[in-house]
Design a protein around this motif. Structure first.
Motif, mmCIF file in Angstrom:
data_model
loop_
_atom_site.group_PDB
_atom_site.id
_atom_site.type_symbol
_atom_site.label_atom_id
_atom_site.label_comp_id
_atom_site.label_asym_id
_atom_site.label_seq_id
_atom_site.Cartn_x
_atom_site.Cartn_y
_atom_site.Cartn_z
ATOM 1 N N ASP A 81 41.015 40.007 31.832
ATOM 2 C CA ASP A 81 42.046 40.940 32.300
ATOM 3 C C ASP A 81 43.321 40.774 31.477
ATOM 4 O O ASP A 81 43.639 39.686 31.001
ATOM 5 N N ASP A 125 38.895 36.137 41.169
ATOM 6 C CA ASP A 125 37.475 35.887 41.403
ATOM 7 C C ASP A 125 37.071 34.517 40.855
ATOM 8 O O ASP A 125 36.402 33.728 41.532
ATOM 9 N N SER A 153 38.932 39.040 46.646
ATOM 10 C CA SER A 153 38.203 37.943 46.021
ATOM 11 C C SER A 153 37.867 36.820 46.991
ATOM 12 O O SER A 153 37.380 35.767 46.567
ATOM 13 N N SER A 209 40.370 34.582 31.303
ATOM 14 C CA SER A 209 40.116 35.866 31.953
ATOM 15 C C SER A 209 40.204 36.977 30.920
ATOM 16 O O SER A 209 41.016 36.924 29.994
ATOM 17 N N ARG A 252 42.143 41.033 38.805
ATOM 18 C CA ARG A 252 41.210 40.592 39.851
ATOM 19 C C ARG A 252 40.214 39.562 39.348
ATOM 20 O O ARG A 252 39.795 38.677 40.100
ATOM 21 N N GLU A 253 39.833 39.647 38.078
ATOM 22 C CA GLU A 253 38.864 38.686 37.553
ATOM 23 C C GLU A 253 39.381 37.260 37.672
ATOM 24 O O GLU A 253 38.623 36.338 37.997
#
Length: 302
Positions: free
Chosen positions: A268, A132, A43, A266, A128-129
């Motif tokens: 996720d 990011d 990221s 998020s 990961r989001e």
């Protein structure tokens, strides 16, 4: 300016029953932290700083750090009992065995952090989001900005069926944090979710915004953190269990008008290792993500 990842990895793991920061849960012996750092690097984070205890340094290097340091700019600092204490405070707390808490851990790393930074727990998987979102936001800030941020989660998605958890309960308005208070013992009972606070028990719905210590700050915040710590330790040096907690400082920082905190969400799914029984669930989740191609079987080059 690439943001820095700051990892809280000095906890005692009393509920887990071991040093969960370096426990192998991946298909090839990776720790949960391997996946978080891998996501952060993907990221756009430029450096990772770990906060650890001196007594785990050898195992930490052998099982995690040396591998990551070959693939990313990495450093570690120590959180010790004596850090940021006066001689009188050290003497007053000489029988204490418990760490001083997350705000103390973070200020132990202040000289190693030179860019806007994201804080994470060593034993939580954020996805990961989240990296990011916060990484992109922090990369737009300069070091003197007071426009901080966090990624929030719904309480019901962060509970452990194995026992109580500690979460920062947030009050959010128009996408910004208004207040946050750490609730150190939240658990399921026969009637739902209950928080045991010093002034009594409180019912929670599960739809509350909570902090998982996924915060984004600029180095400007360190001065306020140190001030919070100085006030805390002046009152609690002789306490065997009191802790200076990052969510409590963040709530105070916002209430005092020292900065703002934008709250992102998020998609996720969070999971983590609060208890030993959580380990198998974490292993299964990571194995599934690897089988689906989200992660390679080998995260790092040798």
């Amino acid at each position: 300016m690439k943001p820095t990842l700051l990892v809280l990895a000095a906890g005692m793991g009393s509920r887990y029953g071991g040093v969960k920061q370096i426990d192998a849960v991946g298909m090839n012996g990776q720790t949960l932290l391997d996946y978080s750092v891998f996501d952060a690097k993907r990221s756009g984070y430029g450096k990772v700083v770990f906060i650890i205890r001196p007594d785990i340094e050898h195992d930490f290097r052998e099982r995690l750090f040396d591998r990551i340091a070959r693939n990313m700019d990495a450093e570690y600092v120590f959180q010790t009992h004596e850090s940021f204490l006066t001689p009188a405070q050290i003497e007053a707390s000489k029988d204490r065995t418990k760490p001083w808490g997350t705000i103390h851990a973070v200020i132990c790393a202040k000289d190693a952090v030179k860019t806007p930074f994201t804080i994470i727990n060593a034993d939580d998987y954020y996805g990961r989001e989240a990296f990011d979102i916060l990484g992109n936001y922090l990369s737009t800030l300069d070091n003197d900005s007071t426009a901080h941020a966090m990624v929030g989660y719904f309480l019901k998605n962060t509970m452990s069926p194995m026992g109580s958890v500690s979460r920062g309960i947030c009050q959010v308005k128009n996408g910004y944090l208004q207040n946050m208070v750490e609730n150190t013992k939240i658990e399921y009972d026969a009637d739902g979710i209950v928080s045991h606070m010093p002034d009594g028990d409180y019912r929670l719905t599960g739809d509350e915004w909570v902090s998982m210590n996924f915060f984004g700050f600029t180095p400007h915040a360190f001065d306020s953190m140190v001030g919070f710590w100085d006030n805390f330790i002046s009152k609690n040096a002789d306490s065997p269990k009191a802790e200076g907690l990052l969510p409590n400082w963040a709530g105070e920082m916002v209430r005092n008008g020292e900065g703002t905190m934008k709250v992102f969400s998020s998609n996720d799914k969070w999971f983590g290792m609060t208890y030993k029984e959580d380990r198998e669930t974490v292993k299964q989740n990571l194995a599934l993500k690897t089988q689906q191609g989200f992660y390679p079987e080998t995260l790092w080059e040798k």
